[in-house]
Design a protein around this motif. Structure first.
Motif, PDB file in Angstrom:
ATOM      1  N   GLN A 250       0.947  -1.111   0.107  1.00 28.78           N
ATOM      2  CA  GLN A 250       0.059  -0.055  -0.007  1.00 28.78           C
ATOM      3  C   GLN A 250       0.780   1.182  -0.068  1.00 28.78           C
ATOM      4  O   GLN A 250       2.133   1.238   0.277  1.00 28.78           O
ATOM      5  CB  GLN A 250      -0.754  -0.062   1.396  1.00 28.78           C
ATOM      6  N   ASN A 251       0.178   2.340  -0.574  1.00 31.37           N
ATOM      7  CA  ASN A 251       1.016   3.733  -0.184  1.00 31.37           C
ATOM      8  C   ASN A 251       1.072   3.983   1.004  1.00 31.37           C
ATOM      9  O   ASN A 251       0.045   4.588   1.658  1.00 31.37           O
ATOM     10  CB  ASN A 251       0.253   4.672  -1.133  1.00 31.37           C
TER      11      ASN A 251
ATOM     12  N   GLU B 209       3.654   6.267   2.329  1.00 30.92           N
ATOM     13  CA  GLU B 209       4.507   7.469   2.450  1.00 30.92           C
ATOM     14  C   GLU B 209       4.080   8.576   2.612  1.00 30.92           C
ATOM     15  O   GLU B 209       2.904   8.901   1.430  1.00 30.92           O
ATOM     16  CB  GLU B 209       5.505   7.235   1.188  1.00 30.92           C
ATOM     17  N   GLU B 210       4.246   9.371   3.252  1.00 29.06           N
ATOM     18  CA  GLU B 210       3.390  10.816   3.547  1.00 29.06           C
ATOM     19  C   GLU B 210       4.415  11.797   3.937  1.00 29.06           C
ATOM     20  O   GLU B 210       5.538  11.426   4.482  1.00 29.06           O
ATOM     21  CB  GLU B 210       2.575  10.627   4.895  1.00 29.06           C
TER      22      GLU B 210
ATOM     23  N   THR C 254       8.485   6.522   4.773  1.00 32.46           N
ATOM     24  CA  THR C 254       7.575   5.444   5.215  1.00 32.46           C
ATOM     25  C   THR C 254       6.669   6.283   6.438  1.00 32.46           C
ATOM     26  O   THR C 254       7.627   6.871   7.447  1.00 32.46           O
ATOM     27  CB  THR C 254       8.253   4.258   5.626  1.00 32.46           C
TER      28      THR C 254
ATOM     29  N   ARG D 132       0.655   5.684   9.427  1.00 28.80           N
ATOM     30  CA  ARG D 132      -0.239   5.163   8.607  1.00 28.80           C
ATOM     31  C   ARG D 132      -0.361   3.584   8.572  1.00 28.80           C
ATOM     32  O   ARG D 132      -1.503   2.889   8.691  1.00 28.80           O
ATOM     33  CB  ARG D 132       0.167   5.671   7.103  1.00 28.80           C
TER      34      ARG D 132
ATOM     35  N   ARG E  96      15.335   8.904  -1.490  1.00 28.47           N
ATOM     36  CA  ARG E  96      14.856   7.963  -2.509  1.00 28.47           C
ATOM     37  C   ARG E  96      15.877   7.796  -3.578  1.00 28.47           C
ATOM     38  O   ARG E  96      15.494   7.215  -4.727  1.00 28.47           O
ATOM     39  CB  ARG E  96      13.479   8.482  -3.063  1.00 28.47           C
TER      40      ARG E  96
ATOM     41  N   ARG F 168      12.014   1.348   3.183  1.00 28.34           N
ATOM     42  CA  ARG F 168      10.962   0.912   2.080  1.00 28.34           C
ATOM     43  C   ARG F 168      11.401   0.485   0.789  1.00 28.34           C
ATOM     44  O   ARG F 168      11.300  -0.554   0.218  1.00 28.34           O
ATOM     45  CB  ARG F 168       9.728   2.106   2.282  1.00 28.34           C
TER      46      ARG F 168
END
Ligand code: FMN
Length: 358
Positions: free
Chosen positions: A16-17, A19-20, A222, A226, A270, A290
């Motif tokens: 699932q997404n 990352e925030e 990550t 969430r 990233r 992640r």
């Protein structure tokens, strides 16, 4: 129970997404150097940290252990750490201390990465409830299990508060950290898990614990708020707290303004370019979690390719800033965007105080 939580984390983080937030590396600009006066081949990306030479300043992030899937992931990542001569954290080892039959999922790291920098891992809330004798035993078990060169203790209040079976117990953590520093006989790293470390926390650590490194694990990658809310089956509160924390680029500046030791940058890093930016604003090394989980789930070849790509991006960023060494990258000119400038000014952090060489 603990084991199924580990598999939940892997399944949710990969499926699932989660990352925030914004780590604000988009507001850190390295200045292009059209006349580097070096060849690409002259660029030396290596560093020495905790008496280990790394081919570039990269540490595979703390993620997992305790289950069959975790064992496969740890094996692949450990092989990569050995192959590239980089560092590797393991995930929290509480599961293997409480259930020794799961320890193999961590031991594979020592077996597959005999010479790499290996970092043991325990959680602050759990160690806060142990008496000194038991704590000393947990610390030695965690270190011995992977033949660790250093030990990390993670601070994760946001995760614990959103975790259905969470343990938001942070009373007395500073005393326990000081005790671990005394008994571990290894460098102590204090890390977050994705919500960042402030100047005030770093100051408290400096004056009361004396950690050998701080891993900022800031906001922008990550989010455990969430992940744990998805596990809990209700995401309303997570929506309210979406993006909570200190953006990674800012957390590096906050910590560097009061701390002269090793800073590891993580949280939404990233690319090798993000890593180079982190070093240019004051970190000594960088780490990523992640994306390596996603790569490792595809197998060793993909994980190896991914880290090779990171190394190449990092080297290009060094070349294009005219940095022959990682120390020189730490002095490369930078420009900050308006959010970072405003944050630093409101927090009374002079820009000149954030660089590595104060
Ligand atoms: C699946 C998963 C499990 C994690 N488990 C741990 C852990 O056991 N201990 C720890 O210190 N951090 C743990 N983390 C947090 C990471 O070390 C890191 O701080 C965080 O994911 C932010 O980095 P990223 O944005 O590159 O993923 C975990 C991260 C992921 C994705």
């Amino acid at each position: 129970m603990i084991e199924s939580r580990k598999d939940d984390h892997i399944r949710i983080a990969s499926g699932q997404n989660v990352e925030e937030g914004n780590n604000l590396f988009n507001e850190v600009q390295l200045i292009h150097m059209a006349l580097p006066e070096i060849d690409l081949d002259d660029v030396d990306t290596s560093i020495t940290i905790f008496n280990k030479r790394l081919s570039f300043p990269f540490i595979i992030g703390a993620m997992t252990g305790g289950t069959e899937t975790a064992e496969k992931i740890n094996t692949i990542l450990a092989k990569c750490a050995e192959e590239y001569g980089i560092g590797m954290y393991v995930g929290s080892q509480r599961v293997a201390i409480v259930k020794p039959e799961t320890a193999r999922s961590f031991r594979v790291v020592a077996e597959n990465a005999p010479t790499a920098l290996k970092i043991a891992n325990l959680g602050a809330p759990q160690v806060s409830r142990l008496d000194e004798k038991v704590l000393s035993d947990w610390v030695s078990q965690a270190i011995d299990m992977i033949n660790a060169d250093a030990i990390a203790i993670h601070l994760n209040p946001a995760q614990e508060v959103f975790q259905p079976e969470g343990e938001p117990w942070f009373r007395g953590v500073i005393d326990k950290l000081r005790f671990i520093k005394r008994v571990a006989n290894r460098p102590l790293i204090v890390k977050e898990v994705g919500n960042g470390i402030s100047m005030e926390v770093a100051k408290a650590l400096v004056s009361k614990v004396g950690p050998d490194a701080i891993d900022v694990a800031g906001t922008g990658g990550t989010s455990f708020i969430r992940i744990e809310s998805i596990r809990a089956g209700t995401t309303d509160e997570a929506d309210v707290f979406s993006g909570w924390g200190i953006p990674t680029a800012i957390s590096i500046c906050e910590v560097r303004s009061v701390y002269n030791g090793v800073i590891i940058a993580s949280g939404g890093i990233r690319s090798g370019l993000d890593g180079a930016k982190a070093i240019a604003i004051g970190a000594n090394a960088f780490s990523m979690s992640r994306p390596l989980l996603l790569a490792a789930l595809k197998g060793y070849d993909e994980a190896k390719r991914f880290i090779g790509k990171l190394l190449r991006e990092f080297k290009i960023a060094m070349f294009l800033t005219g940095s022959r060494s990682v120390d020189e990258l730490g002095k490369a000119p930078i420009v900050f965007g308006p959010t970072i400038i405003s944050w630093l000014s409101q927090r009374n952090i002079p820009c000149k105080h954030i660089r590595r060489f104060m």
